[in-house]
Design a protein around this motif. Structure first.
Motif, short mmCIF file in Angstrom:
data_model
loop_
_atom_site.label_atom_id
_atom_site.label_comp_id
_atom_site.label_asym_id
_atom_site.label_seq_id
_atom_site.Cartn_x
_atom_site.Cartn_y
_atom_site.Cartn_z
N HIS A 1 -8.67 -10.22 4.13
CA HIS A 1 -7.27 -10.31 4.59
C HIS A 1 -7.07 -9.54 5.89
N TYR A 2 -6.07 -9.99 6.64
CA TYR A 2 -5.64 -9.23 7.82
C TYR A 2 -4.71 -8.11 7.39
N GLY B 1 -3.03 -8.04 12.19
CA GLY B 1 -4.32 -8.55 12.65
C GLY B 1 -5.19 -7.53 13.36
N ALA B 2 -4.75 -6.26 13.41
CA ALA B 2 -5.60 -5.25 14.06
C ALA B 2 -6.78 -4.87 13.19
N ASP B 3 -6.57 -4.92 11.86
CA ASP B 3 -7.65 -4.56 10.95
C ASP B 3 -7.88 -5.72 9.99
N ASN C 1 -11.66 -1.89 11.61
CA ASN C 1 -10.79 -1.99 12.78
C ASN C 1 -11.48 -2.89 13.79
N LEU C 2 -10.77 -3.97 14.21
CA LEU C 2 -11.45 -4.97 15.03
C LEU C 2 -11.69 -4.48 16.46
N THR C 3 -10.91 -3.50 16.95
CA THR C 3 -11.12 -3.05 18.32
C THR C 3 -12.25 -2.03 18.39
N MET D 1 -4.37 2.18 4.69
CA MET D 1 -4.52 3.02 5.87
C MET D 1 -5.00 4.42 5.52
N ASN D 2 -4.33 5.09 4.56
CA ASN D 2 -4.78 6.45 4.26
C ASN D 2 -5.65 6.53 3.02
N LYS D 3 -5.95 5.39 2.39
CA LYS D 3 -6.84 5.30 1.22
C LYS D 3 -6.32 6.10 0.02
N GLN D 4 -4.99 6.32 -0.02
CA GLN D 4 -4.43 7.03 -1.18
C GLN D 4 -4.30 6.05 -2.34
N THR D 5 -4.68 6.49 -3.53
CA THR D 5 -4.47 5.65 -4.71
C THR D 5 -3.00 5.74 -5.11
N LEU D 6 -2.35 4.59 -5.22
CA LEU D 6 -0.94 4.59 -5.61
C LEU D 6 -0.79 4.42 -7.12
N SER D 7 -1.71 3.67 -7.71
CA SER D 7 -1.61 3.47 -9.15
C SER D 7 -2.95 2.95 -9.65
#
Length: 1974
Positions: free
Chosen positions: A1386-1387, A1391-1393, A1406-1408, A1461-1467
């Motif tokens: 998925h984008y 579309g940056a990542d 990260n595509l750039t 983005m921050n790899k935090q587990t939400l649930s």
């Protein structure tokens, strides 16, 4: 005769002596009001020390063993033991229950703890898994549960400084838990070297992740995070049982009797040794401490509570004491003073003051005490001992008077005579000894008559007689003091007994239940003054009965408090109190006796809430005062609604019978008919066993139910609309206060409640999962938010729901007897009432439970209906005797006579009430039931002319009443619905048959009429034209089972159940003629066609009689059938009869004589039959279902145009088949409306209507028939056939692989290589030379004579100082899981990542910058991934993983929701999907998450992911479901696709409702395997199939097929939300016009194809996603490609090996590059700095190993087929190749001097080649005697030796190039190796772990510095060790991420990186090495 009601007086608990210190800890606290809370037995006690008062909480029904105090210190939670233990949260101030938490734990609740803000409560169970449960205690809901530990858990606590963290400890463990979503995840505490692994008994949390814990040896262990950082030794002398944290610090208490206070940093403040104080004693053990300010509470093992004031700590106050361990049996009361004496197995005798509530004397004896007695003058106290002796003490000073031992067995009972002269002592030696008191207790007599131990004794008032009871249940009498047995009962007639403590005898018969022979009553004592008796039994009940009670099973009042057996009960001397003592709970209870007079005054105080109500339930003696039960009610209470087969069982039954039908299914099956029917009108209303089930809706329509249908009737148009959501009998109906929704409850194994909209007829919510067998009563709350329901199970469970959410709020067992009605209080939705058989209860909600109190009335009557009045307290109920009871709160105020016979229904109005009863009268009342304003009698005389039918009888029993629109709506038992005008006239609206089965059905030959006859003894004629009414009815003497019109329609023949039949005039129903020739029921009756000359009459005694109609004579009898006749048909000529029988015979007879004919099957079809209602024969073979063992086809009827055969069966299905139905299991259309069996079906004369009758549901249903040609666009409700077609649209290898993939968890993986032999860590080492000489390695003298040992490893390429590596950090992953997972790219961020996954890692690229970041919280392989597209949840990702069972432990499959983005587990959502989660999808609002499991049921579950709450779950399909996705605009609709499966689902409340996709609308469309799904506007759905077609669905109907959208399977589809365009991806060969990727318009009409320039022969797209102008594609070949929409340019973003395992890895000698070789036949070159693949070489064969030459200019590659190739790096040209072996090459190596090449293969050989001889590669030598295949090879630094590790766990060393084996250990020890990749050898024994019994360490590599070794194993772990590691089980760090089976691992040059290669995951992980600082 004595009154047989319960006594009027009662007991009130006044004081409890004791405290539970044994087997419990931390159970004593100060409340906010400075009272002390603790528990004893089954009672929670709140003790006010200042006022010396106790309050009691009595909500438990067994021993309490755990207690926790809410942080605000007012609420208390207590947990109990028992089979179904529960937790009560209660208020310590009011001692009322606030919440009940139940249904989760078993055995008991060992620990409890509240969190910091008191919102959550954690509990630990006593079950084998020690389950830990976190509750939202106010709602009574479980938030999370997990197995706690394999052994006992002793303490649990929330970390008060970090949210959602807990710590638990117990036998040999401590665990640190984190709560996320619904998952509790543990980490075990690491004891390390700081302290011994031992049992931890208690703990307390401090700030900064510090935890203090008390250990069994008296040390305090201090933890930081999960690591033990220090110990405080000798804090206590032995185990620390309790630790309590407060503002000032910590208090600990231990087994050594000390309490220690510590400051906040755990520095000691002070110690209080309780053993040294005045009250102390040796062996005092502290079980509980509580420190508040300057007071400390201490609870001890021996049931004492001390209070210590800190500044005066030498003088603790003893504020409560009780008996200690051991049973408590002895109890005596003082004859003149308010004192009680108790003696126990703890050797102590204690005297308690009943006025001061205190212990006033205590004395310890030598022996355990079993009984006690006080002499009549109050001077002596006699104690009977367990050893057979007895002691007499002087009460004044407790000095011994005498000690006598005459017996060996325990003395169980002793008593002084009333005149004080004698003491009788009864022992377990079966005898009673009599002693003279004045003669210093000289033995004067002996009673020996018993054959068993003596249990009870009583003296007569004149001291001349003694009666005894013994263990065998005998009652004997003796003359005193001699002890002679009296056998003549005459002389006992006039004896008066001084006391009555015996359990046998006529006066106390009533204490025993009626029919039981058990002796579980331990003690009895009679109060002669008040004529009451108290008993104590083994179940902890104290009962109060009248005395004398002569008849068994007397009424009683019962009191709970003691938990287990009560050993004794006695009245005090003045009968003010009852004292009871508990055996196991060591407690003494003092009950105040409240007489009748006093209790009147106390009525205004709310009675203490108890679970066991005082007026008992169980005691039902033959109550003479209960009136005869009404016959109707009696009938109703006996209905159980059980079914042999429930519809829920059908799927399993079908599965079981699938096997035998596989063969048949291959043949072409008859297709379903083109025409369909639609339910049009139902004649019937369910009144015979249901009440109050008839209402007006908002729009003035009428809603009611019959069979399995909810009916909405429009009385203006006389039409009906139907709610068809149920599949079995509806039993109750309630209407929402706004009158727009209706709730209906049905019969079922797991029965459901549907709440549906009366306008749309759509379900709003379905509630399931709580009621077994059925739902019998429902009620909405006044605000419409809640719904209460009652089940039909044995306990009549009551459940309170939040129906929109589908959540169960509370549940409780209602009553053993049937409950008829439930009502929620309109003013307070937390209160409700239930009423039923001898039952009226008032409930209020407490958390997850309900607390009920019985209505207080004289005798409990059966209540039939109830309503709330105009205030919160007022309730009115109607009884079965015709009274109205008026209640205030729970007290009966008065009763009013309202009807003759039961009051069945009542309804509250604004200003009054309306009632209806069995007497057929409707009465209107004023608002206090003072006067009856008006009555209406239901009579034929007042029937209005517009009625749609006829009243069967006057004054029918009224079962339902409702008001509205100026009318009273009335439902009767006879199945009529009437509308009563306020002015009097009555209109009949709908009617049906009464109770009894309806079997007979006949349609008129040329008019739209039909006749029915039923077991209700009526024959009825119905008009089928628009008037829909009953035209005529006639009562019969007997019920009937069949009827038939004559051919011209003038006469009607009716067969009756007694073997007679009549012929009546079809208009007037008057008799024409009748016959009675048979005894058994007449089962079918038929006029011959044409003139109707003959009448055939079939009977149950297996004959068919033929009558001549004109002459009224019997002319023939058809004999020869073996069983009863079921069906008859004539042929057109009226000559031939076809007969079906119960033995499944098809017979033919000739009229008129009845001669039997045999006709071959082929001829039967040619005969022209006048009618066809038979169910046997080849022409209807296909109507029998797959599960025909459990269901019969009962009826059939062929339409007159001979095209459609309608059938009815035992499961309530009406089915249509295409005629003739040849071949088995034909396809059909099926309709559910009837509930149980359909008894008959008939077409009308013109085929326009189909009439069906139901057996048990009494209804006649009329269906309109829509023939094939004139079909409306409206689609029908029918379901498709049972068996799927076998062809599923083709075969595809990728689909098959995905379907058959078995996902196992890593922990269960086994070894990858076929190893043999003993593992290294289990091998016995041979001692080395040095060891044999006694020199210990490593302890060499500093100056050695021997040469210094050479380095193990050459380390010349490390320029700088060598530094060890201390950590690895994941830097790069090359790989993507595309070959068996889909829709997983998925984008993100416009579309940056991009996000994708491989192994157990989620990757964000990260595509750039081409940088990767990782989510690594999954413990096993990720199988699916989705992103949340709602703007409120940006970058929220859900991933689902593999798991094993669904037991909620750590290996359970789980879904992680995390922020990309921050790899935090939400649930984290732990699922019950065993095996794994294969698809996830977010709903439109982003709040719900849908998941699909790999379990055998392929369960579909919906979650509220933020709360971790499961909303709904249901089995999805018997075969694999690939994808399930929410509609992009919905939170309730979703679609699932899979193997021959597409289903359209709706989430309604708690339930998932689904419809199969209907294919029948398109000719020859077949259900094939569906792989993907996309959505369009207006409820369009697109599904991609295995054949390359795309199906287009409107709702659930197939409307079009896009043929060959791709040439191969359509694996993936993506719906773009912003413009609705759809992307599809499939499998196809690239060509000019087509490609594997296509972009379509919103309707899937036009498309544009893209070619993926990958150079593959076949492109196979597995995942697509569309961004702005770009399409992202994931392929089967592990590539991720970005395609531009405008220019179609392809850009490959990610590469990977497409098939694994990747076996070979080689690092470049100097640069950060490496090679990998894999099973997919490629060798690839990767650049770590550039983060990409530089090159790949296709070899055409699977590659196994790869190596660089020392200079890096050549590469050697070994292949699976035994060939090897050498390439030049610069040109990639082949320098040479050779194939000397036929088996795979396992390892290939250049020697360090570049001269030799060693090639190791599976054929246990290593070949040497000399490279200096040029590229023809001739073998120069080989190594012999290798025991197994070669795994790894390493050259020595001088190129003279090679070491080989083999598959037999043996490491061998050979010379190069000679190939001679080196066996001398000392030589081997001196070799320096150029590299080390071996997993074997003494130097690396430490890398083998303990749990490697099934799996192996597969690969290893020592760093260039020679200080570290990294290994890979079959569990997918990378581990970092120090090198060498000769000690077993060396310490290491482990790194997770790979799937199972690592194949290879290497350091790159300079030890900058580690590369690990995965077997199962086909991925390469690059880890950055972190070097230690110097």
């Amino acid at each position: 005769m004595a009154d047989r009601t319960a006594p009027n007086c009662h007991l009130r608990l006044e004081w409890v002596y004791g405290y539970r210190g044994h087997q419990c800890r931390n159970n004593l606290y100060y409340t906010a009001a400075k009272e002390i809370v603790y528990f004893v037995a089954g009672v929670g006690v709140v003790y006010n020390t200042r006022e010396h008062k106790q309050k009691f909480y009595l909500g438990h029904n067994d021993d309490i063993i755990s207690l926790a105090l809410h942080p605000e210190r007012v609420l208390v939670a207590t947990g109990q033991v028992g089979k179904e233990p529960y937790i009560c949260v209660w208020d310590s101030y009011t001692v009322q229950t606030v919440s009940i938490l139940k249904d989760t734990h078993t055995h008991g609740i060992a620990c409890l703890a509240f969190d910091l803000d008191g919102q959550c409560l954690v509990s630990v169970g006593l079950d084998s898994k020690n389950t830990i449960c976190v509750w939202d205690w106010r709602r009574g809901k479980v938030l999370a549960a997990a197995p706690g530990h394999t052994d006992r858990i002793f303490d649990i606590s929330w970390d008060l400084y970090q949210p959602s963290k807990l710590v638990s400890c117990g036998v040999k463990h401590i665990k640190f838990w984190s709560l996320c979503g619904n998952a509790l995840t543990p980490k075990r505490g690491v004891f390390g070297k700081t302290g011994d692994l031992q049992t931890i008994l208690c703990l307390a949390c401090a700030r900064d992740q510090v935890t203090y814990s008390g250990a069994l040896n008296g040390d305090i262990y201090v933890w930081k995070g999960i690591n033990l950082i220090r110990t405080i030794q000798g804090a206590h002398g032995s185990g620390i049982f309790s630790m309590n944290a407060c503002e000032e610090g910590f208090a600990t208490g231990g087994r050594d009797g000390c309490v220690r206070l510590w400051d906040l940093n755990f520095k000691p403040i002070t110690v209080i040794d309780l053993r040294e104080t005045d009250q102390g004693y040796k062996g005092l053990s502290v079980r509980s401490v509580c420190w508040r300010g300057d007071h400390i509470l201490v609870g001890t093992q021996d049931s004492e509570i001390f209070e210590v004031v800190v500044h005066d700590r030498t003088k603790p106050f003893l504020i409560m004491q009780g008996h200690c361990e051991g049973e408590l049996w002895a109890l005596a009361v003082h004859p003149t003073k308010p004192l009680a004496m108790t003696g126990s197995d703890d050797h102590s005798v204690r005297i308690w003051s009943l006025i001061d509530h205190a212990l006033i004397a205590r004395c310890n004896m030598e022996e355990p005490i079993r009984c006690a007695a006080v002499s009549t003058d109050g001077i002596h106290l006699a104690l009977g001992m367990k050893d057979g002796s007895f002691t007499v003490l002087r009460i004044r000073d407790m000095t011994e008077v005498v000690h006598i031992k005459d017996r060996k067995e325990a003395v169980h009972e002793l008593k002084y005579s009333p005149d004080g002269a004698h003491l009788a002592v009864g022992s377990n030696d079966n005898s009673v000894d009599v002693y003279g008191v004045v003669q210093r207790y000289k033995k004067v007599g002996e009673c020996i008559g018993s054959t068993s131990f003596i249990t009870h004794m009583d003296w007569s008032t004149d001291s001349k007689y003694l009666q005894t009871n013994d263990g065998s249940g005998k009652r004997l009498f003796y003359r005193m003091p001699s002890g002679k047995e009296i056998t003549n009962r005459e002389e006992l007639k006039l004896v008066q007994w001084a006391s009555w403590t015996c359990v046998l005898g006529p006066e106390v018969n009533g204490i025993w239940p009626k029919y039981s022979e058990i002796n579980d009553i331990n003690s009895v004592d009679a109060n002669f003054n008040n004529q009451v008796l108290v008993t104590a039994d083994d179940y902890g009940l104290v009962k109060l009965l009248r005395y004398p009670c002569v008849r068994k099973g007397a009424k009683f009042k019962k009191y709970l408090g003691h938990s287990a057996h009560i050993t004794n009960a006695r009245w005090s001397h003045d009968y003010q109190w009852v004292i009871t003592i508990g055996g196991a709970d060591h407690s003494v209870f003092q009950w105040k006796f409240v007489t009748d007079r006093k209790s009147k005054e106390a009525f205004h105080i709310a009675p203490q809430e108890t679970f066991a109500d005082s007026n008992s339930e169980e005691s039902d003696s033959d109550q003479s005062d209960v009136p005869e039960m009404d016959s109707e009610i009696e009938q109703e209470t006996q209905l159980t609604y059980r079914r042999q087969v429930y519809k829920e069982d059908l799927p399993q039954l079908k599965e079981q019978s699938k096997e035998k039908h596989r063969a048949v299914a291959m043949k072409k099956r008859e297709r379903a008919p083109g025409s369909r029917v639609k339910l049009h009108f139902i004649h019937g209303y369910r009144g015979y066993d249901c009440r109050s089930n008839l209402f007006y809706t908002q729009t003035g329509e009428i809603v009611y139910h019959v069979a399995a249908v909810g009916v909405v009737y429009n009385r203006q148009q006389n039409t009906q609309r139907f709610y068809m959501g149920h599949d079995d009998d509806i039993l109750c109906l309630a209407i929402h206060p706004l009158k727009d929704f209706v709730a209906t409850g049905q019969v079922g194994r797991d029965s459901s409640i549907h709440i549906w909209d009366t306008e749309l007829l759509k379900p709003m919510s379905v509630l399931k999962g709580f009621h077994q067998l059925g739902v019998c009563a429902l009620d909405f709350s006044a605000d419409g938010k809640r719904l209460a329901s009652v089940g039909l199970d044995d306990n009549h469970t009551v459940v309170l729901w939040d129906w929109r959410k589908g959540e169960k709020l509370s549940a409780i067992r209602g009553s053993k007897d049937k409950i008829f009605v439930i009502k929620i209080n309109p003013y307070c939705p937390d209160k409700l009432i239930t009423a039923g058989v001898k039952h009226m209860k008032f409930w209020h909600k407490a958390g997850g439970g309900l607390i009920g109190r019985k209505g207080i009335m004289g005798k409990t009557e059966t209540m039939m209906c109830a309503v709330y009045g105009w205030t919160e307290e007022m309730v009115f109920s109607g009884t079965c005797t015709g009274d109205i009871c008026i209640w205030r709160d729970m007290f009966l105020v008065k009763t009013i006579k309202a009807h003759d016979g039961p009051v069945f229904s009542m309804h509250a109005l604004e200003k009054g009430f309306v009632t209806g009863g069995k007497d057929g009268i409707v009465a209107l009342w004023d608002d206090t039931f003072e006067r009856c304003l008006k009555t209406y009698t239901i009579k034929r005389a007042v029937l209005a002319p517009g009625s749609k039918g006829l009243l069967l009888e006057d004054n029918p029993s009224i079962r339902a009443i409702s008001l509205g629109h100026g009318h009273i709506l009335v439902g009767t038992k006879n199945g009529e619905i009437l509308e009563v005008d306020k002015s009097g006239p009555i209109t009949l609206l709908v009617q049906g048959h009464m109770e009894g089965e309806v079997w007979g059905l006949a349609t008129h030959p040329h008019l739209p009429l039909c006749a029915t006859v039923s077991d209700d003894k009526t024959l009825r004629i119905w008009d089928l034209s628009p008037s829909h009414c009953m035209l005529a009815v006639r009562k019969l003497k007997k019920g009937g089972r069949c009827c038939c019109f004559s051919p011209e329609g003038k006469a009607l023949a009716v067969g009756l159940n007694d073997g007679s039949f009549l012929i009546v005039n079809a208009d007037t129903l008057e008799d024409l003629v009748s016959f009675h020739h048979r005894k058994d029921i007449i089962s079918d009756i038929r006029f011959s066609p044409g003139a109707g000359k003959y009448l055939a009459v079939a009977s149950g005694d297996s004959f068919v009689d033929i009558y001549n109609v004109m002459s009224s004579k019997r002319v023939g009898v058809c004999k020869g059938s073996l069983n009863y006749i079921t069906h008859l048909d004539w042929d057109k000529r009226g000559k031939l009869l076809q007969v079906n029988t119960g033995a499944k015979e098809q017979l033919f007879f000739e009229a008129p004589r009845g001669k039997r004919q045999t006709i071959p099957a082929t001829e039967v079809e040619k005969i022209d039959w006048s009618t066809w209602t038979c169910v046997l024969g080849t022409s209807c073979e296909g109507i029998w279902p797959v599960v025909s063992e459990v269901t019969e086809v009962t009826a059939a009827c062929l339409s007159n145009d001979r095209n459609v055969l309608a059938t009815g069966d035992d499961l309530g299905y009406v089915k249509l088949f295409r005629y003739p139905v040849k071949g088995k299991y034909a396809k059909f259309k099926r309709y559910v409306a009837h509930s149980t069996h359909v008894t008959n079906v008939r077409w009308t004369h013109d085929d326009s209507l189909l009439a069906t009758v139901g057996g048990g549901d009494t209804c006649l249903m009329i269906w309109t028939h829509e023939a094939e040609g004139h079909r409306e666009a409206r689609h029908c409700d029918s379901e498709e056939s049972d068996i799927e077609s076998e062809d599923d649209g083709g075969y595809d290898s990728d689909v098959t692989r995905e379907n058959e993939m078995s996902y196992t968890i890593k922990a269960l993986s086994t070894n990858m290589r076929p190893m043999t032999g003993v593992k290294p860590h289990l091998q016995l080492k041979e001692p080395s030379v040095d060891e044999r000489q006694g020199v210990v390695r490593g302890s060499r003298p500093p100056v050695s004579r021997a040469l210094p040992q050479p380095e193990k490893l050459q380390t010349n390429n490390m320029g700088k100082k060598k530094r060890p590596i201390e950590d690895l950090v994941l830097d790069l992953v090359f790989g993507y899981r595309g070959n068996d997972c889909r829709n997983n790219v998925h984008y993100l961020n416009e579309g940056a990542d991009i996000i994708y996954h491989t192994a157990s890692v989620g990757i964000v690229l990260n595509l750039t910058t081409a940088c990767q970041s990782f989510y690594v919280e999954h413990s096993d392989d990720i199988l699916c991934l989705t992103i949340n597209q709602h703007p409120k949840f940006p970058n929220v990702v859900a991933t689902g993983q593999v798991g094993d069972t669904g037991d909620m432990s750590a290996t359970t499959p789980s879904i992680h929701v995390w922020d990309a983005m921050n790899k935090q587990t939400l649930s984290v959502l732990r699922c019950f999907h065993s095996r794994g989660v294969c698809s996830v999808s977010f709903s439109a609002t982003g709040k719900l998450l849908l998941s699909v499991g790999l379990d055998p049921e392929h369960t579909i579950t919906i979650w509220k992911w933020q709360e971790g709450a499961k909303v709904a779950s249901r089995a999805g399909h018997t075969q694999r479901i690939f994808v399930a996705e929410f509609r992009p605009d919905s939170d309730t609709q979703f679609v699932s696709v899979g193997i021959k499966h597409v289903r359209f689902w709706t989430l309604a409340g708690l339930a998932l409702l689904s419809k199969k996709g209907m294919m029948s609308c398109i000719e020859d469309a077949r259900m094939q395997t569906m792989l993907s799904v996309a959505f369009g506007a207006n409820n369009l759905t697109f599904t991609g199939t295995i054949s390359g077609d795309v199906c287009v669905w409107k709702e659930h109907i197939l409307v079009r097929i896009v043929a060959k959208a791709h040439t191969g399977p359509v694996f993936t589809m993506y719906t773009t939300l912003r413009d609705g365009l759809i992307v599809t991806g499939g499998k196809e060969r690239p060509s000019k016009e087509g490609g594997a990727l296509k972009l379509w318009d919103q309707e899937l009409k036009r498309c544009r194809a893209f070619r993926l320039e990958t150079g593959q022969i076949i492109d196979c797209v597995r995942s697509v996603c569309r961004g702005k102008g770009k399409i992202l594609v994931g392929t089967r070949n592990a590539e991720i490609i970005e395609v531009g929409e405008k220019n179609a340019v392809c850009n490959i973003l990610v590469n990977g090996h497409m098939d694994g395992p990747i076996w070979g890895v080689a690092a470049h000698p100097t640069r950060d590059m490496f090679l990998s070789a894999a099973e997919d036949g490629t060798v690839r070159l990767w650049d770590i700095q550039e983060k990409k693949m530089l090159n790949k070489v296709n070899l055409g064969h699977p590659a196994r190993t790869v190596a660089y030459s020392p200079e890096g200019d050549m590469v050697a590659i070994g292949m699976k087929n035994g060939e090897f190739i050498i390439l030049l790096v610069t040109s990639l040209k082949i320098w040479g190749k050779k194939r000397d072996q036929r088996s795979p090459i396992q390892d290939i190596r250049f020697s360090p001097d570049s001269r030799y090449l060693a090639v190791g293969s599976s054929e246990s050989a290593v070949d040497f080649y000399d490279l200096t001889l040029g590229p023809q590669l001739n073998r120069i030598n080989c190594c012999r005697d290798i025991p197994s295949f070669v795994m790894q090879m390493d050259f020595s630094a001088d190129s003279c030796h090679v070491q080989i590790s083999t598959g037999a766990y043996k490491r061998l060393v050979y010379e190069v190039p000679s190939g001679k084996q080196v066996t001398e250990q000392s030589v081997i020890d001196r070799i320096t190796w150029a590299s080390w990749t071996s997993v074997l050898g003494d130097e690396v024994v430490g890398i083998w772990s303990r749990n490697a019994d099934k799996a192996d360490v597969t690969c290893a590599c020592v760093s260039h510095s020679g200080l570290n070794i990294v290994t890979g194993d079959d569990f997918g772990m990378v581990k970092l060790f120090d090198f060498p590691c000769p000690e077993k089980f060396a310490k290491h760090k482990r790194f997770l991420g790979h799937s199972a089976h690592l194949t290879n691992i290497r350091f790159t040059s300079g030890d900058r990186f580690v590369i690990s290669a995965g077997g199962d995951d086909r991925s390469l992980f690059v880890w950055r090495c972190v070097h230690a600082l110097h």
